[in-house]
Enzyme design. Structure first.
Site, PDB file in Angstrom:
ATOM      1  N   ASP A  83      14.188  -8.076  -1.063  1.00 49.08           N
ATOM      2  CA  ASP A  83      12.783  -8.673  -1.480  1.00 49.08           C
ATOM      3  C   ASP A  83      13.051 -10.104  -2.239  1.00 49.08           C
ATOM      4  O   ASP A  83      13.768  -9.996  -3.066  1.00 49.08           O
ATOM      5  CB  ASP A  83      11.913  -7.817  -1.988  1.00 49.08           C
ATOM      6  CG  ASP A  83      11.173  -6.741  -1.356  1.00 49.08           C
ATOM      7  OD1 ASP A  83      10.985  -6.817  -0.055  1.00 49.08           O
ATOM      8  OD2 ASP A  83      10.630  -5.555  -1.763  1.00 49.08           O
ATOM      9  N   LYS A 113      12.839 -10.586   2.750  1.00 49.09           N
ATOM     10  CA  LYS A 113      11.670  -9.897   3.149  1.00 49.09           C
ATOM     11  C   LYS A 113      10.526 -10.368   2.210  1.00 49.09           C
ATOM     12  O   LYS A 113      11.065 -10.519   0.823  1.00 49.09           O
ATOM     13  CB  LYS A 113      11.344  -8.449   2.969  1.00 49.09           C
ATOM     14  CG  LYS A 113       9.978  -7.812   3.180  1.00 49.09           C
ATOM     15  CD  LYS A 113       9.869  -6.242   3.255  1.00 49.09           C
ATOM     16  CE  LYS A 113       9.888  -5.657   1.993  1.00 49.09           C
ATOM     17  NZ  LYS A 113       8.499  -5.978   1.143  1.00 49.09           N
ATOM     18  N   GLU A 182       2.314  -1.382   5.295  1.00 49.92           N
ATOM     19  CA  GLU A 182       2.283  -0.701   4.199  1.00 49.92           C
ATOM     20  C   GLU A 182       0.720  -0.209   3.874  1.00 49.92           C
ATOM     21  O   GLU A 182      -0.212  -1.073   3.833  1.00 49.92           O
ATOM     22  CB  GLU A 182       2.652  -1.214   2.639  1.00 49.92           C
ATOM     23  CG  GLU A 182       2.543  -0.187   1.754  1.00 49.92           C
ATOM     24  CD  GLU A 182       3.462  -0.660   0.448  1.00 49.92           C
ATOM     25  OE1 GLU A 182       3.284  -0.264  -0.591  1.00 49.92           O
ATOM     26  OE2 GLU A 182       4.061  -1.662   0.543  1.00 49.92           O
TER      27      GLU A 182
END
Length: 273
Positions: A83, A113, A182
């Site tokens: 991330d 990401k 998500e």
């Protein structure tokens, strides 16, 4: 041999689900890699599960690189994705390239990401991809936007669902190799998964995604609060506490370490061996 991002695309076409988990250090990465996890995400959730913050926002790029490098050292087979922390890529494309470049150069991870799919973020993804940096997208509930969105499910209304779909399509067009969905309704995740040619990785998004990811601390019962969409497969938190309690009791009672053998006992043991 480490998994390549092209394999994920093949698995989507073949209908082979992708199993992903998070990792934050060498120990967990080594164990999860040996378990056969396809993709290890060094998620900014480590700010909460490893560093004790209440949100992901305080995590710095240096901290992320430190943890991601440890994870990569523990991996032989899984694809390692890292991330980009909050405010290390949003200000400009140049900042995003610098942050992502540091991660790949200093950690040996294979991809980064980032969160969000509005037009500016799609442009950032395109610039990163043109620079040779593989990018995974992330739409729906985006934890770095907690102060705006909270942790509620996203995409409940038709308008919200259309926006999230448009973001996912924009990220795909920009060159993202996969997208995390998500905490969105399962019907929306299925709709997005059908329309994208790249894999979707769900977390709290139903079973129609091309893969699933969980925070490993939730999976192992190590979190104080587990999201309603997660599943706990082992209660390691209770097991660790029980083992440590037993150790403390034995130290305080003199049971551990055991007293040394007497000279006669040592002689007897030596003869017996």
């Amino acid at each position: 041999m480490a998994l390549r991002i092209q394999q994920l695309q093949q698995w989507k076409q073949q209908g082979r689900p992708i199993a992903a988990l998070t990792a934050w250090d060498w120990l967990w990465a080594r164990l999860l890699d040996r378990a056969g996890v396809d993709l290890l995400l060094v998620g900014d959730s480590l700010a909460m599960v490893a560093l004790g913050h209440k949100t992901t926002l305080p995590l710095t790029l240096d901290q992320m690189i430190h943890h991601a490098a440890a994870v990569a050292r523990g991996v032989e087979s899984a694809l390692v994705v890292v991330d980009l922390p909050f405010l290390t890529y949003q200000a400009s494309e140049a900042e995003a390239i610098a942050s992502a470049g540091r991660i790949l150069k200093e950690t040996e991870a294979q991809a980064v990401k980032l969160e969000g799919g509005y037009p500016e973020m799609a442009a950032t993804v395109a610039r990163l991809v043109r620079s040779g940096i593989p990018v995974m997208g992330h739409v729906g509930l985006t934890p770095q936007s907690v102060n705006q969105l909270g942790y509620r499910q996203q995409g409940r209304s038709p308008a919200e669902g259309d926006r999230i779909l448009a973001e996912a399509l924009a990220l795909e067009a920009a060159g993202a190799f996969a997208i995390v969905l998500e905490h969105v309704p399962a019907t929306l995740a299925e709709r997005i998964t059908r329309q994208l040619t790249i894999p979707t990785i769900g977390i709290g998004a139903g079973n129609a995604c091309d893969g699933q990811v969980l925070v490993t601390a939730d999976l192992l019962g190590l979190s104080d609060q587990t999201p309603p969409f997660a599943k706990t497969y082992a209660d390691l938190g209770a097991a660790v506490i029980a083992a440590a309690e037993t150790y403390c009791q034995e130290v305080r009672s003199g049971q551990f370490p055991p007293p040394p053998l007497s000279a006669a006992a040592q002689t007897h043991q030596s003869i017996g061996s």
